[in-house]
Design a protein around this motif. Structure first.
Motif, PDB file in Angstrom:
ATOM      1  N   ASP A  62       0.738  -1.028  -0.013  1.00 39.47           N
ATOM      2  CA  ASP A  62      -0.139   0.160  -0.087  1.00 39.47           C
ATOM      3  C   ASP A  62       0.829   1.266   0.030  1.00 39.47           C
ATOM      4  OD1 ASP A  62      -2.276  -1.356  -0.211  1.00 39.47           O
ATOM      5  OD2 ASP A  62      -2.494  -1.394   1.940  1.00 39.47           O
ATOM      6  N   ILE A  63       1.944   1.154   0.673  1.00 36.12           N
ATOM      7  CA  ILE A  63       2.930   2.282   0.842  1.00 36.12           C
ATOM      8  C   ILE A  63       3.534   2.822  -0.551  1.00 36.12           C
ATOM      9  CG2 ILE A  63       4.932   3.334   1.736  1.00 36.12           C
ATOM     10  CD1 ILE A  63       4.162   1.923   4.280  1.00 36.12           C
ATOM     11  N   VAL A  64       3.873   1.643  -0.975  1.00 39.76           N
ATOM     12  CA  VAL A  64       4.369   1.722  -2.610  1.00 39.76           C
ATOM     13  C   VAL A  64       3.538   2.489  -3.483  1.00 39.76           C
ATOM     14  CG1 VAL A  64       5.101   0.594  -4.751  1.00 39.76           C
ATOM     15  CG2 VAL A  64       6.135  -0.194  -2.379  1.00 39.76           C
ATOM     16  N   GLN A  65       2.348   2.019  -3.484  1.00 36.17           N
ATOM     17  CA  GLN A  65       1.326   2.432  -4.492  1.00 36.17           C
ATOM     18  C   GLN A  65       0.904   3.744  -4.130  1.00 36.17           C
ATOM     19  OE1 GLN A  65       0.744   0.252  -6.955  1.00 36.17           O
ATOM     20  NE2 GLN A  65       1.888  -1.533  -5.817  1.00 36.17           N
ATOM     21  N   GLN A  66       0.678   4.342  -2.812  1.00 36.06           N
ATOM     22  CA  GLN A  66       0.433   5.443  -2.557  1.00 36.06           C
ATOM     23  C   GLN A  66       1.788   6.490  -2.881  1.00 36.06           C
ATOM     24  OE1 GLN A  66      -2.415   6.953  -1.315  1.00 36.06           O
ATOM     25  NE2 GLN A  66      -3.285   4.923  -1.620  1.00 36.06           N
ATOM     26  N   SER A  67       2.915   5.994  -2.548  1.00 39.32           N
ATOM     27  CA  SER A  67       3.984   6.921  -3.207  1.00 39.32           C
ATOM     28  C   SER A  67       3.856   7.318  -4.279  1.00 39.32           C
ATOM     29  CB  SER A  67       5.224   6.252  -2.667  1.00 39.32           C
ATOM     30  OG  SER A  67       5.132   5.890  -1.153  1.00 39.32           O
ATOM     31  N   LEU A  68       3.794   6.143  -5.483  1.00 40.38           N
ATOM     32  CA  LEU A  68       3.837   6.429  -6.785  1.00 40.38           C
ATOM     33  C   LEU A  68       2.462   7.549  -7.210  1.00 40.38           C
ATOM     34  CD1 LEU A  68       5.424   5.300  -9.253  1.00 40.38           C
ATOM     35  CD2 LEU A  68       5.734   4.326  -6.903  1.00 40.38           C
ATOM     36  N   GLN A  69       1.451   7.482  -6.363  1.00 41.76           N
ATOM     37  CA  GLN A  69       0.362   8.599  -6.737  1.00 41.76           C
ATOM     38  C   GLN A  69       0.812   9.825  -6.043  1.00 41.76           C
ATOM     39  OE1 GLN A  69      -2.749   8.322  -7.992  1.00 41.76           O
ATOM     40  NE2 GLN A  69      -2.558   6.149  -8.332  1.00 41.76           N
ATOM     41  N   LEU A  70       1.405   9.901  -5.073  1.00 45.63           N
ATOM     42  CA  LEU A  70       1.992  11.078  -4.761  1.00 45.63           C
ATOM     43  C   LEU A  70       3.146  11.880  -5.704  1.00 45.63           C
ATOM     44  CD1 LEU A  70       2.180  10.816  -0.795  1.00 45.63           C
ATOM     45  CD2 LEU A  70       0.549  12.280  -2.149  1.00 45.63           C
ATOM     46  N   GLU A  71       3.768  10.928  -6.230  1.00 40.82           N
ATOM     47  CA  GLU A  71       4.769  11.281  -7.040  1.00 40.82           C
ATOM     48  C   GLU A  71       4.273  11.625  -8.433  1.00 40.82           C
ATOM     49  OE1 GLU A  71       8.684   9.886  -9.714  1.00 40.82           O
ATOM     50  OE2 GLU A  71       7.695   8.356  -8.233  1.00 40.82           O
ATOM     51  N   LEU A  72       3.064  10.956  -8.811  1.00 41.65           N
ATOM     52  CA  LEU A  72       2.384  11.521  -9.947  1.00 41.65           C
ATOM     53  C   LEU A  72       1.845  12.870  -9.882  1.00 41.65           C
ATOM     54  CD1 LEU A  72       1.250  10.961 -12.895  1.00 41.65           C
ATOM     55  CD2 LEU A  72      -0.627   9.829 -11.693  1.00 41.65           C
ATOM     56  N   HIS A  73       1.201  13.240  -8.630  1.00 42.31           N
ATOM     57  CA  HIS A  73       0.336  14.403  -8.463  1.00 42.31           C
ATOM     58  C   HIS A  73       1.682  15.544  -8.214  1.00 42.31           C
ATOM     59  CE1 HIS A  73      -3.315  12.475  -8.040  1.00 42.31           C
ATOM     60  NE2 HIS A  73      -2.932  11.930  -6.759  1.00 42.31           N
ATOM     61  N   ALA A  74       2.780  15.229  -7.811  1.00 36.08           N
ATOM     62  CA  ALA A  74       3.760  16.084  -7.560  1.00 36.08           C
ATOM     63  C   ALA A  74       4.490  16.647  -9.001  1.00 36.08           C
ATOM     64  CB  ALA A  74       5.161  15.807  -6.609  1.00 36.08           C
ATOM     65  N   SER A  75       4.491  15.539  -9.943  1.00 35.70           N
ATOM     66  CA  SER A  75       5.069  15.761 -11.252  1.00 35.70           C
ATOM     67  C   SER A  75       4.035  16.562 -11.983  1.00 35.70           C
ATOM     68  CB  SER A  75       5.625  14.487 -11.634  1.00 35.70           C
ATOM     69  OG  SER A  75       6.587  13.810 -10.728  1.00 35.70           O
ATOM     70  N   GLY A  76       2.955  16.221 -11.986  1.00 32.31           N
ATOM     71  CA  GLY A  76       1.937  16.787 -12.741  1.00 32.31           C
ATOM     72  C   GLY A  76       2.006  16.288 -14.117  1.00 32.31           C
ATOM     73  N   GLY A  77       1.755  17.116 -15.162  1.00 32.05           N
ATOM     74  CA  GLY A  77       1.849  16.658 -16.612  1.00 32.05           C
ATOM     75  C   GLY A  77       3.209  16.177 -17.095  1.00 32.05           C
ATOM     76  N   ARG A  78       4.407  16.626 -16.420  1.00 28.14           N
ATOM     77  CA  ARG A  78       5.533  16.202 -16.936  1.00 28.14           C
ATOM     78  C   ARG A  78       5.593  14.783 -16.742  1.00 28.14           C
ATOM     79  NH1 ARG A  78       9.273  19.283 -12.938  1.00 28.14           N
ATOM     80  NH2 ARG A  78       7.751  19.023 -11.685  1.00 28.14           N
ATOM     81  N   ALA A  79       5.184  14.179 -15.754  1.00 25.04           N
ATOM     82  CA  ALA A  79       5.077  12.713 -15.633  1.00 25.04           C
ATOM     83  C   ALA A  79       4.516  11.922 -16.748  1.00 25.04           C
ATOM     84  CB  ALA A  79       4.452  12.307 -14.356  1.00 25.04           C
ATOM     85  N   TYR A  80       3.696  12.759 -17.661  1.00 27.22           N
ATOM     86  CA  TYR A  80       2.936  11.743 -18.550  1.00 27.22           C
ATOM     87  C   TYR A  80       3.787  12.085 -19.956  1.00 27.22           C
ATOM     88  CZ  TYR A  80      -1.157   9.262 -19.837  1.00 27.22           C
ATOM     89  OH  TYR A  80      -1.996   8.173 -20.124  1.00 27.22           O
ATOM     90  N   HIS A  81       5.014  12.903 -19.963  1.00 27.32           N
ATOM     91  CA  HIS A  81       5.738  13.102 -21.005  1.00 27.32           C
ATOM     92  C   HIS A  81       6.829  11.792 -21.166  1.00 27.32           C
ATOM     93  CE1 HIS A  81       4.472  17.029 -22.654  1.00 27.32           C
ATOM     94  NE2 HIS A  81       3.798  16.962 -21.584  1.00 27.32           N
ATOM     95  N   ARG A  82       6.878  11.215 -22.156  1.00 25.95           N
ATOM     96  CA  ARG A  82       8.287  10.249 -22.431  1.00 25.95           C
ATOM     97  C   ARG A  82       9.594  11.031 -22.557  1.00 25.95           C
ATOM     98  NH1 ARG A  82       6.674   5.238 -24.905  1.00 25.95           N
ATOM     99  NH2 ARG A  82       8.453   5.217 -26.060  1.00 25.95           N
ATOM    100  N   ASP A  83       9.496  12.336 -23.058  1.00 27.85           N
ATOM    101  CA  ASP A  83      10.798  12.827 -22.996  1.00 27.85           C
ATOM    102  C   ASP A  83      11.342  13.610 -21.832  1.00 27.85           C
ATOM    103  OD1 ASP A  83       8.972  14.737 -23.121  1.00 27.85           O
ATOM    104  OD2 ASP A  83       9.519  16.035 -24.986  1.00 27.85           O
ATOM    105  N   GLN A  84      10.655  13.413 -20.873  1.00 27.91           N
ATOM    106  CA  GLN A  84      10.944  13.894 -19.523  1.00 27.91           C
ATOM    107  C   GLN A  84      11.851  13.051 -18.909  1.00 27.91           C
ATOM    108  OE1 GLN A  84      10.414  16.949 -18.197  1.00 27.91           O
ATOM    109  NE2 GLN A  84       9.847  17.600 -20.225  1.00 27.91           N
ATOM    110  N   PRO A  85      12.960  13.179 -18.160  1.00 18.73           N
ATOM    111  CA  PRO A  85      13.999  12.290 -17.603  1.00 18.73           C
ATOM    112  C   PRO A  85      13.628  12.147 -16.204  1.00 18.73           C
ATOM    113  CG  PRO A  85      15.088  14.267 -17.843  1.00 18.73           C
ATOM    114  CD  PRO A  85      13.825  14.537 -18.890  1.00 18.73           C
ATOM    115  N   LEU A  86      12.346  11.821 -15.853  1.00 21.65           N
ATOM    116  CA  LEU A  86      12.020  11.825 -14.520  1.00 21.65           C
ATOM    117  C   LEU A  86      11.993  10.421 -13.830  1.00 21.65           C
ATOM    118  CD1 LEU A  86       8.674  13.994 -14.583  1.00 21.65           C
ATOM    119  CD2 LEU A  86      11.045  14.772 -14.188  1.00 21.65           C
ATOM    120  N   GLY A  87      11.987   9.487 -14.639  1.00 20.05           N
ATOM    121  CA  GLY A  87      12.101   7.889 -14.223  1.00 20.05           C
ATOM    122  C   GLY A  87      10.612   7.527 -13.901  1.00 20.05           C
ATOM    123  N   PHE A  88       9.558   8.458 -13.755  1.00 24.06           N
ATOM    124  CA  PHE A  88       8.124   8.056 -13.451  1.00 24.06           C
ATOM    125  C   PHE A  88       7.697   6.834 -13.917  1.00 24.06           C
ATOM    126  CE2 PHE A  88       3.693   8.441 -13.342  1.00 24.06           C
ATOM    127  CZ  PHE A  88       3.413   8.051 -12.016  1.00 24.06           C
TER     128      PHE A  88
END
Length: 368
Positions: free
Chosen positions: A308-334
């Motif tokens: 559960d902690i892993v899944q919640q952490s990924l959700q928080l990373e997604l929210h914190a990264s915003g639209g950048r997380a959905y770009h393949r050309d962003q070197p975020l590792g998300f």
């Protein structure tokens, strides 16, 4: 804990290891170069000494940079643990040096066995005395012939540069046992790498076993029903290093990107960091004092909590990264961590299997 050079290599190759086998052959020697496989292994056995907790933290450290490399690390170190807990000293002397040096791959093919231990499924490998009806052959009186299948095992480095642990039932009604099968043994066939959506550089494949002969020298333990509960805390405990490493990496990325209108995430991030620290401390304490031997349900619940902690952490990373997380050309590792996180609930024992085991235990307690 990890050397800078290793962290840099893992970061540079994390996507490649997740997407394919191009650099898979480099993982074992690089981890071995830094002495990681010997953590928690007695110095007298060629290791670095220390505790199982040291190995756990190293696996978490590697997994935070590449879950594929962490998964391989776990498989190798779990097999080492089987040898350390085996009464077969000659077998340990045969395989342990190469495993610690990274020249030999160890595959923990006991996923089926752990399901068997939990009453979920039967053992999928069967042994019969050599020369028994339908098992023609020649050999010593104690030799056995194996047949069956291992549908999933990791660290099966081709072409046969591995040794895999397998639990087998006995056709003659004797106790099931656990054996070490060399990857180049006659009668053992490795499939092509499984077509996974991630962790594709982990040398994960299936094994078919037909007419493979072994003797007492290959037996890790003659009684699987005794051995499997003894190694389950290490099997699952070290595996939880994958959860810890991935959650730490995701929370660190989320914290670095939170801001610019995302201050609302501060509270949830702190809550998840605290939950992760508490779960990690509980895991270390349980591995140290041995409580999980007699109370496996406590380990099961900890595994569910860390999932559960892993899944919640990924959700928080997604929210914190915003639209950048959905770009393949962003070197975020998300995107890679998102795929890696999808593996956490299904790795044996899966979340569903553990929920079923806990529900069954609760029902049995209520009925009694």
């Amino acid at each position: 804990m990890l050397a800078d050079s290793l962290r840099q290599w893992l970061d540079a190759h994390a996507d490649s290891l997740d997407e394919g086998p191009a650099h898979a052959h480099e993982v074992l020697p690089r981890l071995a170069q830094h002495g990681l496989f010997g953590l928690g292994v007695p110095v007298a056995e060629g290791g670095q000494g220390g505790s199982l907790g040291d190995a756990l933290e190293a696996i978490a450290g590697v997994a935070g940079h590449s879950l594929t490399a962490g998964f391989v690390f776990w498989a190798q170190r779990a097999f080492v643990e089987y040898l350390l807990q085996s009464p077969n000293a000659a077998l340990r002397q045969r395989w342990l040096p190469g495993l610690l040096q990274g020249t030999q791959a160890g595959a923990t093919g006991l996923s089926n066995a752990m399901k068997y231990l939990g009453g979920i499924e039967a053992l999928q490998v069967e042994a019969a005395p050599v020369g028994a009806a339908g098992h023609a052959g020649s050999g010593n009186a104690d030799d056995l012939e194996l047949r069956g299948r291992v549908p999933w095992a990791t660290n099966l480095v081709p072409p046969g540069r591995f040794v895999v642990a397998v639990a087998a039932s006995r056709s003659d009604g004797a106790k099931p046992f656990v054996a070490a099968l060399p990857g180049d043994a006659a009668g053992l066939q490795r499939s092509a790498d499984l077509d996974l959506i991630a962790l594709r550089g982990s040398h994960t494949a299936a094994l078919s076993i037909e007419g493979l002969q072994i003797g007492p020298a290959d037996v890790i333990h003659a009684d699987a029903n005794h051995f499997l509960p003894r190694v389950r805390p290490a099997f699952m405990g070290l595996q939880l290093g994958l959860c810890i490493g991935l959650a730490r990496a995701s929370l660190a990325a989320a914290s670095a990107r939170a801001g610019a209108g995302r201050d609302v995430l501060g509270g949830p991030l702190q809550q998840q960091r605290h939950a992760l620290e508490l779960a990690t401390a509980t895991l270390h304490a349980g591995l140290s004092d041995g409580r999980f031997l007699d109370r496996p349900q406590a380990l099961f619940r900890l595994r569910l909590e860390l999932n559960d902690i892993v899944q919640q952490s990924l959700q928080l990373e997604l929210h914190a990264s915003g639209g950048r997380a959905y770009h393949r050309d962003q070197p975020l590792g998300f995107a890679r961590r998102w795929r890696e996180a999808a593996f956490i609930p299904i790795v044996t024992p899966s979340v569903t299997q553990l929920q079923g085991a806990l529900a069954g235990a609760a029902l049995a307690t209520t009925s009694s």
